[in-house]
Design a protein around this motif. Structure first.
Motif, PDB file in Angstrom:
ATOM      1  N   THR A  28       0.817  -1.227   0.000  1.00 29.84           N
ATOM      2  CA  THR A  28       0.000   0.000   0.000  1.00 29.84           C
ATOM      3  C   THR A  28       0.850   1.276   0.000  1.00 29.84           C
ATOM      4  N   PHE A  29       2.168   1.102   0.112  1.00 25.13           N
ATOM      5  CA  PHE A  29       3.057   2.278   0.156  1.00 25.13           C
ATOM      6  C   PHE A  29       3.235   2.836  -1.266  1.00 25.13           C
ATOM      7  N   LYS A  30       2.970   4.107  -1.420  1.00 24.72           N
ATOM      8  CA  LYS A  30       3.118   4.745  -2.730  1.00 24.72           C
ATOM      9  C   LYS A  30       4.410   5.560  -2.751  1.00 24.72           C
ATOM     10  N   LEU A  31       5.414   4.988  -3.425  1.00 24.41           N
ATOM     11  CA  LEU A  31       6.687   5.692  -3.514  1.00 24.41           C
ATOM     12  C   LEU A  31       6.558   6.937  -4.379  1.00 24.41           C
ATOM     13  N   ILE A  32       5.836   6.816  -5.497  1.00 25.16           N
ATOM     14  CA  ILE A  32       5.651   7.960  -6.402  1.00 25.16           C
ATOM     15  C   ILE A  32       4.204   8.071  -6.823  1.00 25.16           C
ATOM     16  N   GLU A  33       3.826   9.296  -7.187  1.00 23.82           N
ATOM     17  CA  GLU A  33       2.519   9.552  -7.783  1.00 23.82           C
ATOM     18  C   GLU A  33       2.720  10.516  -8.941  1.00 23.82           C
ATOM     19  N   LEU A  34       2.035  10.238 -10.044  1.00 25.22           N
ATOM     20  CA  LEU A  34       2.169  11.066 -11.246  1.00 25.22           C
ATOM     21  C   LEU A  34       0.821  11.145 -11.944  1.00 25.22           C
ATOM     22  N   PRO A  35       0.318  12.356 -12.233  1.00 25.52           N
ATOM     23  CA  PRO A  35      -0.960  12.476 -12.944  1.00 25.52           C
ATOM     24  C   PRO A  35      -0.921  11.744 -14.283  1.00 25.52           C
ATOM     25  N   LEU A  36      -2.064  11.220 -14.699  1.00 26.59           N
ATOM     26  CA  LEU A  36      -2.128  10.505 -15.977  1.00 26.59           C
ATOM     27  C   LEU A  36      -1.937  11.452 -17.160  1.00 26.59           C
ATOM     28  N   VAL A  82      17.432   8.788  -3.647  1.00 23.87           N
ATOM     29  CA  VAL A  82      16.514   8.676  -4.790  1.00 23.87           C
ATOM     30  C   VAL A  82      17.272   8.774  -6.111  1.00 23.87           C
ATOM     31  N   GLU A  83      16.979   7.879  -7.017  1.00 25.86           N
ATOM     32  CA  GLU A  83      17.491   7.909  -8.382  1.00 25.86           C
ATOM     33  C   GLU A  83      16.297   7.948  -9.329  1.00 25.86           C
ATOM     34  N   VAL A 102      11.760   5.194 -10.589  1.00 25.34           N
ATOM     35  CA  VAL A 102      12.415   5.705  -9.387  1.00 25.34           C
ATOM     36  C   VAL A 102      12.923   4.542  -8.549  1.00 25.34           C
ATOM     37  N   ASP A 103      14.183   4.635  -8.159  1.00 27.05           N
ATOM     38  CA  ASP A 103      14.764   3.707  -7.183  1.00 27.05           C
ATOM     39  C   ASP A 103      15.121   4.504  -5.942  1.00 27.05           C
ATOM     40  N   ALA A 104      14.784   3.953  -4.779  1.00 26.22           N
ATOM     41  CA  ALA A 104      15.041   4.683  -3.538  1.00 26.22           C
ATOM     42  C   ALA A 104      15.198   3.702  -2.379  1.00 26.22           C
ATOM     43  N   ILE A 105      15.577   4.227  -1.239  1.00 23.31           N
ATOM     44  CA  ILE A 105      15.673   3.456  -0.008  1.00 23.31           C
ATOM     45  C   ILE A 105      14.629   3.984   0.960  1.00 23.31           C
ATOM     46  N   VAL A 106      13.745   3.079   1.401  1.00 26.20           N
ATOM     47  CA  VAL A 106      12.706   3.431   2.362  1.00 26.20           C
ATOM     48  C   VAL A 106      12.833   2.486   3.556  1.00 26.20           C
ATOM     49  N   ARG A 107      13.097   3.060   4.718  1.00 29.55           N
ATOM     50  CA  ARG A 107      13.244   2.275   5.949  1.00 29.55           C
ATOM     51  C   ARG A 107      14.254   1.149   5.763  1.00 29.55           C
ATOM     52  N   GLU A 108      15.379   1.541   5.148  1.00 30.17           N
ATOM     53  CA  GLU A 108      16.520   0.645   4.929  1.00 30.17           C
ATOM     54  C   GLU A 108      16.208  -0.466   3.936  1.00 30.17           C
ATOM     55  N   GLU A 109      15.135  -0.318   3.186  1.00 35.39           N
ATOM     56  CA  GLU A 109      14.760  -1.322   2.186  1.00 35.39           C
ATOM     57  C   GLU A 109      14.785  -0.680   0.797  1.00 35.39           C
ATOM     58  N   PRO A 110      15.387  -1.373  -0.209  1.00 32.51           N
ATOM     59  CA  PRO A 110      15.364  -0.851  -1.583  1.00 32.51           C
ATOM     60  C   PRO A 110      13.962  -0.975  -2.185  1.00 32.51           C
ATOM     61  N   ALA A 115       5.910   4.788 -13.302  1.00 30.59           N
ATOM     62  CA  ALA A 115       4.653   5.473 -13.638  1.00 30.59           C
ATOM     63  C   ALA A 115       4.799   6.066 -15.031  1.00 30.59           C
ATOM     64  N   GLU A 116       3.679   6.334 -15.656  1.00 35.42           N
ATOM     65  CA  GLU A 116       3.699   6.912 -17.008  1.00 35.42           C
ATOM     66  C   GLU A 116       2.649   8.002 -17.100  1.00 35.42           C
ATOM     67  N   THR A 117       2.963   9.036 -17.877  1.00 37.44           N
ATOM     68  CA  THR A 117       2.021  10.146 -18.050  1.00 37.44           C
ATOM     69  C   THR A 117       2.026  10.607 -19.496  1.00 37.44           C
ATOM     70  N   GLU A 118       0.950  11.274 -19.842  1.00 34.91           N
ATOM     71  CA  GLU A 118       0.828  11.868 -21.176  1.00 34.91           C
ATOM     72  C   GLU A 118       0.940  13.381 -21.030  1.00 34.91           C
TER      73      GLU A 118
END
Length: 354
Positions: A28-36, A82-83, A102-110, A115-118
């Motif tokens: 349920t964790f959303k690392l990223i959000e991007l409008p469609l 964050v990359e 996006v690659d990142a570290i959250v709570r010591e976990e990779p 996501a894709e947008t127009e």
């Protein structure tokens, strides 16, 4: 190490993330959000990008599209290291598809997310280009010359300096740095400028190159949001005398070398240095220009004088020998004939003016 049972899915795990196991937490964790769909506005004339209620100069259209995606992309504030990778793909000149990874570290976990947008591109005229095409101006630079009319060469030079200054100011962020109109006048040139600040820079650039001075005169043209609106007239005055002019000032015959805040020259009678100000020599008599020089025959050389042939009557005339004089009898030498006499020009003087 004791295992822990996830209260949500029942799996055994080493540690809990907000009271659930790793899989349940990141489900349920959303690392990223991007409008469609994203909309960007680009100026069809200058390519500027409208962002946060203002137009910005960024670069080509692909850079604008990527900038819009970066601004719209939300990355969770718990993400570290964050990359970001963005891959744009042009569908039409007015539509792009952009994939974000996006690659990142959250709570010591990779963690990895995609996501894709127009991105839909709307091409319109920005406020500055609309003003420029509509003849908008905040200032007028009136280019004149003291006691004379500017030459065609001077008018072209001033216009070129103004254009170069506008390019420089626009690169530095002054979007009002444009010339909306250039009017040729018998007595000079009128430049209608989009920016008051850029107009000052133009006047200073002209003075640095050609000398002269300028003054400012504001005129009230209206009000906006309770504030007075002014247009500024910049009265630009080129020097009365140009480099190469020969003047008679306080009994001396002076060849002007440069004219700015200070006027520098040399005496054609004894070779002494001349320094003054435009105000001091105002109204001096111009008697010739160095381009009026002609060649004549050097008859003989004496200690402080030389004998030359008058270039018009061919009579032998004795004149003062200039400094650094190295010619020999029989040579042709450059001279300047004026109503106040004939003056020999040393070779280095002639070369300097050429």
């Amino acid at each position: 190490m004791n295992s822990i049972t996830c209260p949500k899915c029942g799996k055994e795990c080493d540690k809990l993330f907000d009271s659930v196991c790793r899989d349940c937490f990141f489900e349920t964790f959303k690392l990223i959000e991007l409008p469609l769909v994203l909309h960007v506005r680009i100026c069809s004339s200058c390519g500027a990008y409208f962002h946060r209620s203002r137009w910005e100069d960024i670069g080509n259209i692909e850079e604008v599209v990527l900038k819009a995606v970066e601004n719209a992309l939300f990355i969770h504030n718990e993400a570290g290291d964050v990359e970001l990778y963005l891959e744009p793909r042009e569908v039409t000149p007015y539509m792009y598809r952009v994939r974000a990874e996006v690659d990142a570290i959250v709570r010591e976990e990779p963690v990895h997310a995609e996501a894709e947008t127009e991105v839909r591109v709307q091409r319109i005229a920005c406020d500055m280009c609309s003003r420029e095409s509509g003849g908008y101006f905040e200032a007028i630079i009136q280019i004149r010359a003291t006691g004379r009319f500017p030459t065609e060469e001077e008018k072209k030079c001033c216009s070129a300096i103004a254009r170069e200054a506008m390019k420089s100011m626009k690169k530095k962020g002054d979007r009002l740095a444009f010339i909306s109109e250039c009017q040729e006048q018998k007595e000079g040139v009128d430049l209608y400028m989009g920016s008051m600040n850029a107009s000052r820079q133009v006047c200073r650039a002209i003075i640095s190159e050609l000398g002269g001075s300028f003054s400012e005169s504001p005129t009230l043209v209206g009000m906006k949001d309770g504030k007075n609106l002014y247009r500024i007239t910049f009265a630009m005055r080129l020097p009365e005398f140009r480099p190469g002019d020969v003047i008679k000032f306080r009994g001396r015959i002076i060849q002007i070398r440069s004219s700015g805040k200070k006027v520098n020259g040399i005496s054609l009678e004894d070779g002494s240095r001349f320094i003054s100000t435009p105000e001091e020599i105002k109204g001096a008599e111009k008697i010739a220009n160095i381009r009026d020089m002609v060649y004549t025959v050097l008859v003989s050389i004496e200690e402080n004088a030389i004998l030359v042939l008058d270039p018009e009557t061919y009579e032998t005339v004795a004149i003062k020998k200039p400094m650094s004089f190295s010619a020999e009898a029989g040579d042709e030498i450059p001279v300047l004939k004026t109503e106040y006499g004939i003056f020999a020009l040393a070779n280095f003087e002639l070369l300097r003016e050429k």
